[in-house]
Design a protein around this motif. Structure first.
Motif, PDB file in Angstrom:
ATOM      1  N   LEU A 232      -9.156  13.662  -4.470  1.00  0.00           N
ATOM      2  CA  LEU A 232      -9.804  12.362  -4.359  1.00  0.00           C
ATOM      3  C   LEU A 232      -9.330  11.589  -3.128  1.00  0.00           C
ATOM      4  O   LEU A 232      -9.720  10.452  -2.913  1.00  0.00           O
ATOM      5  CB  LEU A 232      -9.554  11.538  -5.623  1.00  0.00           C
ATOM      6  CG  LEU A 232      -9.958  12.221  -6.928  1.00  0.00           C
ATOM      7  CD1 LEU A 232      -9.851  11.241  -8.091  1.00  0.00           C
ATOM      8  CD2 LEU A 232     -11.368  12.773  -6.847  1.00  0.00           C
ATOM      9  N   ALA A 233      -8.501  12.234  -2.312  1.00  0.00           N
ATOM     10  CA  ALA A 233      -8.063  11.577  -1.077  1.00  0.00           C
ATOM     11  C   ALA A 233      -9.269  11.402  -0.161  1.00  0.00           C
ATOM     12  O   ALA A 233     -10.098  12.306  -0.039  1.00  0.00           O
ATOM     13  CB  ALA A 233      -6.998  12.416  -0.384  1.00  0.00           C
ATOM     14  N   PRO A 234      -9.380  10.250   0.480  1.00  0.00           N
ATOM     15  CA  PRO A 234     -10.536   9.996   1.338  1.00  0.00           C
ATOM     16  C   PRO A 234     -10.792  11.105   2.356  1.00  0.00           C
ATOM     17  O   PRO A 234     -11.933  11.513   2.564  1.00  0.00           O
ATOM     18  CB  PRO A 234     -10.164   8.686   2.033  1.00  0.00           C
ATOM     19  CG  PRO A 234      -9.249   8.003   1.080  1.00  0.00           C
ATOM     20  CD  PRO A 234      -8.505   9.079   0.369  1.00  0.00           C
TER      21      PRO A 234
ATOM     22  N   THR B  19       0.820  -1.198   0.000  1.00  0.00           N
ATOM     23  CA  THR B  19       0.000   0.000   0.000  1.00  0.00           C
ATOM     24  C   THR B  19       0.855   1.249   0.000  1.00  0.00           C
ATOM     25  O   THR B  19       0.549   2.222  -0.665  1.00  0.00           O
ATOM     26  CB  THR B  19      -0.910   0.021   1.235  1.00  0.00           C
ATOM     27  OG1 THR B  19      -1.829  -1.041   1.116  1.00  0.00           O
ATOM     28  CG2 THR B  19      -1.650   1.327   1.330  1.00  0.00           C
ATOM     29  N   PHE B  20       1.967   1.190   0.725  1.00  0.00           N
ATOM     30  CA  PHE B  20       2.741   2.405   0.879  1.00  0.00           C
ATOM     31  C   PHE B  20       3.940   2.438  -0.053  1.00  0.00           C
ATOM     32  O   PHE B  20       4.867   3.195   0.149  1.00  0.00           O
ATOM     33  CB  PHE B  20       3.198   2.546   2.322  1.00  0.00           C
ATOM     34  CG  PHE B  20       2.065   2.850   3.233  1.00  0.00           C
ATOM     35  CD1 PHE B  20       1.567   4.145   3.325  1.00  0.00           C
ATOM     36  CD2 PHE B  20       1.446   1.854   3.962  1.00  0.00           C
ATOM     37  CE1 PHE B  20       0.497   4.433   4.146  1.00  0.00           C
ATOM     38  CE2 PHE B  20       0.383   2.137   4.782  1.00  0.00           C
ATOM     39  CZ  PHE B  20      -0.091   3.420   4.877  1.00  0.00           C
TER      40      PHE B  20
ATOM     41  N   CYS C 226      -9.670   2.519   2.666  1.00  0.00           N
ATOM     42  CA  CYS C 226      -8.950   3.576   3.371  1.00  0.00           C
ATOM     43  C   CYS C 226      -8.935   3.339   4.878  1.00  0.00           C
ATOM     44  O   CYS C 226      -7.979   3.692   5.557  1.00  0.00           O
ATOM     45  CB  CYS C 226      -9.537   4.940   3.035  1.00  0.00           C
ATOM     46  SG  CYS C 226     -11.296   4.938   2.696  1.00  0.00           S
ATOM     47  N   SER C 227      -9.999   2.728   5.397  1.00  0.00           N
ATOM     48  CA  SER C 227     -10.032   2.517   6.846  1.00  0.00           C
ATOM     49  C   SER C 227      -9.013   1.484   7.288  1.00  0.00           C
ATOM     50  O   SER C 227      -8.646   1.420   8.452  1.00  0.00           O
ATOM     51  CB  SER C 227     -11.424   2.087   7.285  1.00  0.00           C
ATOM     52  OG  SER C 227     -11.558   0.692   7.155  1.00  0.00           O
TER      53      SER C 227
ATOM     54  N   CYS D 178      -6.424   4.810  -1.439  1.00  0.00           N
ATOM     55  CA  CYS D 178      -7.548   4.986  -2.363  1.00  0.00           C
ATOM     56  C   CYS D 178      -7.101   4.819  -3.811  1.00  0.00           C
ATOM     57  O   CYS D 178      -6.209   5.512  -4.293  1.00  0.00           O
ATOM     58  CB  CYS D 178      -8.187   6.353  -2.177  1.00  0.00           C
ATOM     59  SG  CYS D 178      -9.603   6.566  -3.249  1.00  0.00           S
ATOM     60  N   HIS D 179      -7.745   3.888  -4.479  1.00  0.00           N
ATOM     61  CA  HIS D 179      -7.373   3.616  -5.867  1.00  0.00           C
ATOM     62  C   HIS D 179      -7.683   4.794  -6.782  1.00  0.00           C
ATOM     63  O   HIS D 179      -7.059   4.962  -7.811  1.00  0.00           O
ATOM     64  CB  HIS D 179      -8.073   2.360  -6.364  1.00  0.00           C
ATOM     65  CG  HIS D 179      -9.497   2.264  -5.928  1.00  0.00           C
ATOM     66  ND1 HIS D 179      -9.855   2.187  -4.602  1.00  0.00           N
ATOM     67  CD2 HIS D 179     -10.651   2.250  -6.618  1.00  0.00           C
ATOM     68  CE1 HIS D 179     -11.171   2.124  -4.507  1.00  0.00           C
ATOM     69  NE2 HIS D 179     -11.679   2.162  -5.706  1.00  0.00           N
TER      70      HIS D 179
END
Ligand code: SF4
Ligand code: SF4
Ligand code: SF4
Lengths: 373, 225, 420
Positions: C46-48, B73-74, C101-102, C35-36
């Motif tokens: 578009l960042a959560p 992810t990172f 995202c969570s 976030c895709h």
């Protein structure tokens, strides 16, 4: 060679020139100087730059100057500074210096008493006007109508001002005379103050400590004798030659501090191994004095070496500046449990109030309610 | 200027007031949320909410769930993850395991605990400071962080950075006299204590809400454990 | 005016649950990494965390002293209609409510559900993309957003029975299980319907379909309109009550499952004693208990098979293990996981109503790039999934990106491997 100089007296006492120069060499050490102090006093300093300059400077002073007249006042004190001085035995640096001064008035040491003593003091003030050094031991209580600490029916504030008026310099010895000391500690019933709070038109030199280190005190006096002017002072009017470094800077336990090795109690393994006393309340890091270098009892030891933390006795407010055995990083004041709980309770109530108001807001914002409006 | 008087003020009355503001402020924030109304969850759970919440805490603390190179992810921005983690690690080590700070806790709470050896705390502190600088730079350049950072975010960084840096300088006796560094450190700590309830640094309190909500939701749906 | 309505809705919806999570956010920006849509486009909006900014502002301004001070000093401004337009675009077109995202947020903030709250406010203010809105209207009027009216439904079922030679019981009183398909399956993936019917019959399940409850897709839930969501859910629950079934099985639609299984009871009264489950779960159970037998290793010789986790069925639904159990039977050798997977899986980018909105296409394709990457890395020749909405997205994107990958539904694969 002027008559009545210190040298004359010494010579009369059967001291040879050779012995005299030896004494001068010893006395030079009393100045606490290993190099030229950055004081702009006079050209005599040029002499210092030569080999043996300091010794020659001392010799010159002793050959040209009479003994330094000193008037010693005691106010709210314990005579501890006097005790520390007089308990040094012959032949010490301290005593050598004491031989170069004349104490004209001293309540504890004086044989005379009562009106006779006061008369002697008045006479000395007149006779040596502008020449004598006023030494003050103990704090002054100038307020409350000067009812505390009276001598011959006169208040300490008046007595100080009177003696300071004609002095050429004032030396405050011990934490009481410098910063108020123990009398000034909470609740401070007498409104105690130090000399520098009252004397502003004369050079004031602070030699704090509880008591002041004898070598530091005499060194300061001797500096006045040799140079005719105070040494360089720090922001608290302390002589730089003796107060430029903290105890912590010169502490023999410092390597343990850096390594994080601490004694946790007075009789644990760490204490036996000589670890740092920070956790036991050492105030060394913020205390400027010469204990760690000059030490006490003719250089025998000092509190930290003996296993006791530094109390910070050469700093203002040392009685109220945190418990003696409480680590220095701990806060000085902390809210009592009840007060903290009170603050929490106020927060809870206000928060609950806000939440209630917001709940009402939520209801008003209900979609069906909105339609009604 | 007499630094010792400033130090006494910063360690004394100012600290006391700051601590009271801190306690009262956090109590206020807590209550405002607690009493805002909570819906009773009527969904029939498939797993244990409590178990989920517990795992969620463990994951949050042990950090393993999203170790970047595993979870992929990172990979684009590992700095944000690693620096953030190291910063908190260093911060906690310094606040709770440094000998001098434990003395402060002891005087506040009445009890203490063993400290970590100074050189290790020292290294962690240095790492935390470097991490903070990286986080600062990241906030300057990362487009998302640029978008979501207002004055408060910059002040957060500043108010945390000063106590950290001054503490480090003080521990190493650098630049200024000890009591000067000590004063700066204490003043900064006091300001931080007051700032915390006003800002998002109080996330350490709401962390427990959010983590519990997250874990309970995932536990309810039998995603974890 | 619209802004006022939106803010009022936010205020009304904000309880401790929303507030505590908004307070917990440290503004660290980590969620963006998950976030895709952000990763695909690089657009910070578009960042959560930015998607919930609108809700956060409303909360601060109305509920907190600091928020009011910010307003008074001009640091923050009142929410405007233009703001709504901006957020309408990003929360409907560039968020699938996948809640990935969570998983990344160090605080564990449930950003997906919070963004759903943002949608609720926008929907109250009427700031919903036209495509989505018309789908909701259509579902309201015709019973299905894809126009599956009663008669269309009958026609389609009749056609399936002929085409696939299966029995499709409708409105059968006394059945144990009510199966509700999504119109995507009815109109686009009839193979799914046949497959599920075949499996249930093979397992000897006493099941039925329903006219009244024929559509499981819930476009009002996409929109965030609670009233309409309840209306659509009620159709299914009423059918279940009428038929007296013991359980409702949701077929291959994720969002619908989230609505009926994990949301309904908090919005309305649901019939008691009716279990709600997902076909993915049922498949796993049937295979585990041996009620259906499958040809083991049937798909082992067609290249690498991988499984795409649908956010609402796996991460949000909890049926993570069952499909894997099934695949380990069907293709023990060639089944390979993408990374990340399971609860941390990357969303397809088409859910949450996004695929229904034409303007969202660029976002949708950009988001899918992450999936392309994953597929390539694992070297998949077939990708299996249990959600027909994901499947729509995959079918479209495989074409768009010219990928040589077969897209398959799990039920169909199971049905094909049945040992009669
Ligand atoms: S004993 Fe005191 S002065 Fe010595 S190193 Fe420790 S803290 Fe410093
Ligand atoms: S729920 Fe999914 S699509 Fe929406 S913001 Fe979060 S990661 Fe992005
Ligand atoms: S990852 Fe969580 S805490 Fe960080 S900005 Fe996003 S929502 Fe806020």
């Amino acid at each position: 060679m002027k008559a009545g100089t210190i040298y004359d007296e010494l010579a009369r006492g059967g001291i040879s020139r050779r012995e005299f120069m030896k004494i001068c060499g010893l006395l030079a050490g009393a100045l606490g100087l290993t190099s030229v102090p950055p004081v702009d006093v006079n050209a005599a300093y040029d002499a210092l730059r030569k080999p043996d300059g300091l010794v020659n400077l001392v010799a010159e002073a002793l050959q040209t100057k009479p003994r330094l007249p000193v008037i010693w006042l005691e106010f709210q004190d314990c005579a501890g500074c006097t005790e520390a001085l007089t308990r040094s035995h012959d032949p010490t640096l301290v005593n050598l210096v004491l031989n170069t001064i004349d104490i004209e008035y001293h309540e504890t040491l004086f044989a005379a008493a009562g009106a006779q003593a006061e008369a002697a003091k008045e006479a000395a003030i007149k006779k040596y006007a502008g020449q004598y050094v006023l030494v003050v031991e103990g704090s002054i209580s100038p307020g409350s109508g000067q009812i505390y600490c009276t001598i011959g029916g006169r208040g300490s504030g008046d007595l100080l001002q009177e003696a300071a008026a004609n002095a050429f310099a004032v030396v405050a010895t011990g934490n009481c005379a410098t910063f108020g000391g123990l009398p000034r500690a909470n609740p401070d019933p007498t409104g105690a103050v130090g000399v520098m709070d009252l004397v502003t038109d004369k050079p004031v030199i602070n030699v704090p400590g509880c008591p002041a280190i004898p070598e530091v005190f005499t060194g300061t006096l001797f500096h006045l004798l040799v140079f005719g002017a105070p040494p360089e002072l720090d922001s608290l009017k302390r002589p730089m030659p003796f107060y430029a470094n903290t105890i912590h800077d010169r502490c023999l336990r410092r390597p343990y501090y850096e390594a994080g090795l601490f004694a946790d109690s007075f009789d644990d393994d760490g204490a036996r191994k000589g670890y740092c006393l920070y956790k036991l309340g050492c105030k060394g890091p913020t205390t400027y004095n010469s204990c760690a270098t000059i030490k006490w009892m003719e250089g025998l030891s000092f509190p930290i070496q003996a296993g006791h933390p530094c109390l910070g006795c050469s700093e203002p407010n040392f009685w109220d500046g945190g418990g003696f055995y409480q680590g220095q990083s701990a806060p000085l004041l902390r809210p009592a449990a009840a007060l903290a709980a009170g603050a929490g309770a106020v927060g809870l109530v206000l928060g609950a109030g806000m939440a209630t108001a917001n709940q009402a807001q939520k209801k008003r914002a209900h979609p069906t309610e909105q339609h009604k409006e | 200027m007499n630094w010792l008087a400033i130090l006494d003020f910063a360690r004394g009355p100012f600290f006391e007031v700051a601590l009271l503001v801190f306690i009262g402020g956090l109590a206020y924030r807590l209550m405002r949320i607690l009493l805002l109304g909570w819906h009773f969850d009527r969904i029939k759970p498939a797993g244990s909410k409590l178990g989920g919440a517990l795992i969620s805490y463990l994951r949050g603390i042990l950090i393993w769930p999203f170790i970047p190179w595993v979870r992929n992810t990172f990979s684009k921005n590992p700095v944000i993850y690693i620096a953030g983690g190291l910063f908190h690690l260093g911060l906690f080590a310094v606040i709770f395991l440094d000998a001098a700070h434990i003395l402060a806790w002891q005087s506040l709470l009445g009890f203490g605990w063993p400290s970590l050896v100074t050189p290790i705390v020292d290294w962690l502190a240095a790492i935390a400071i470097v991490a903070m600088i990286l986080l600062f730079i990241n906030r300057l350049v990362n487009p998302v962080l640029k978008l979501i950072s207002g004055p408060a975010e910059w002040l957060n960084l500043l108010f945390v950075f000063i106590p950290m840096l001054s503490g480090y300088i003080m521990a190493h006796h650098l630049f200024f006299a000890y009591e000067v560094n000590f004063s700066i450190h204490m003043l900064a700590v006091d300001i931080l204590l007051i700032w915390i309830p006003l800002s998002r640094i109080s996330h350490f309190m709401f962390y427990f809400f959010a983590r519990a909500i997250h874990g309970a939701d995932f536990g309810k749906r039998a995603v974890i454990p | 005016m619209q802004a006022q309505t939106a803010v009022n809705t936010f205020v009304h919806e904000t309880g401790g649950w929303v507030a505590s999570q908004l307070e917990a956010c440290t503004r660290c920006g980590m969620c963006a990494e998950a976030c895709h849509f952000y990763q695909g486009t690089g657009n910070p909006e578009l960042a959560p965390v930015w998607k919930v900014e609108l809700l956060k502002r409303a909360y601060e301004q109305r509920f907190t002293i600091i928020g009011k001070l910010k307003l008074a000093t001009g640091i923050d401004h009142h929410v405007t209609d233009d703001n709504l337009l901006h957020w309408s675009k990003i929360v409907y077109e560039a968020c699938t409510l996948c809640n990935k995202c969570s998983m990344v947020c160090p605080m564990g903030i449930q950003l997906g559900p919070l963004i759903h709250e943002v949608r609720t406010g926008l929907s109250a203010a009427g700031m919903v993309p036209a495509d989505l809105m018309s789908a909701v209207h259509k579902q309201e009027a015709e019973g299905s957003p894809l126009g599956v009216t009663d008669s269309v439904y009958d026609d389609r079922l009749e056609f399936f029975e002929d085409e696939y030679e299966i029995k499709l019981p409708v409105d059968k009183k006394g059945a144990d299980t009510l199966v509700v398909f999504s119109s995507i399956e009815i109109m686009k993936y009839p193979g799914n319907i046949a497959a599920i019917a075949k499996i249930l019959n093979a397992a000897g399940e006493n099941w039925t379909l329903s006219h009244a409850g024929r559509e499981v897709v819930n476009f009002a839930f996409f929109e965030g309109d609670n009233e309409e969501t309840v209306l659509f859910l009620k159709r299914i629950f009423d059918a279940a009550k009428d038929l007296g079934v013991k359980r409702i099985v949701v077929t291959e639609c994720g969002h619908a499952y989230d609505a009926i299984r994990w949301t309904a009871a908090n919005l309305m009264d649901v019939p008691e004693g009716v279990e709600i489950t997902h076909i993915a779960h049922l498949l796993g159970e049937l295979v585990r208990t041996g009620r259906i037998k499958l040809k083991e290793g049937m798909y082992d010789n067609g290249g690498t098979i991988t499984f795409h986790d649908a956010c609402k069925i796996q991460r949000r639904g909890g049926h993570i293990q069952e499909p894997r159990d099934v695949l380990h039977v069907l293709a023990p050798k060639s089944f390979k996981e993408m990374i990340p997977n399971r609860a941390e899986a990357i969303c397809c980018g088409g859910g949450g109503g996004v695929i229904a909105i034409k303007e969202a296409d660029p976002y949708r394709y950009a988001a899918f790039e992450l999936k392309v990457d994953q597929l390539k890395k694992v070297g998949a020749s077939t990708v299996v999934m249990g959600c027909s909405n994901c499947r729509l997205q995959f079918d479209d994107c495989v074409q768009h990106f010219n990928l040589d990958v077969k897209v398959a539904g799990l039920s169909q694969m199971v049905a094909d491997a049945l040992i009669e």
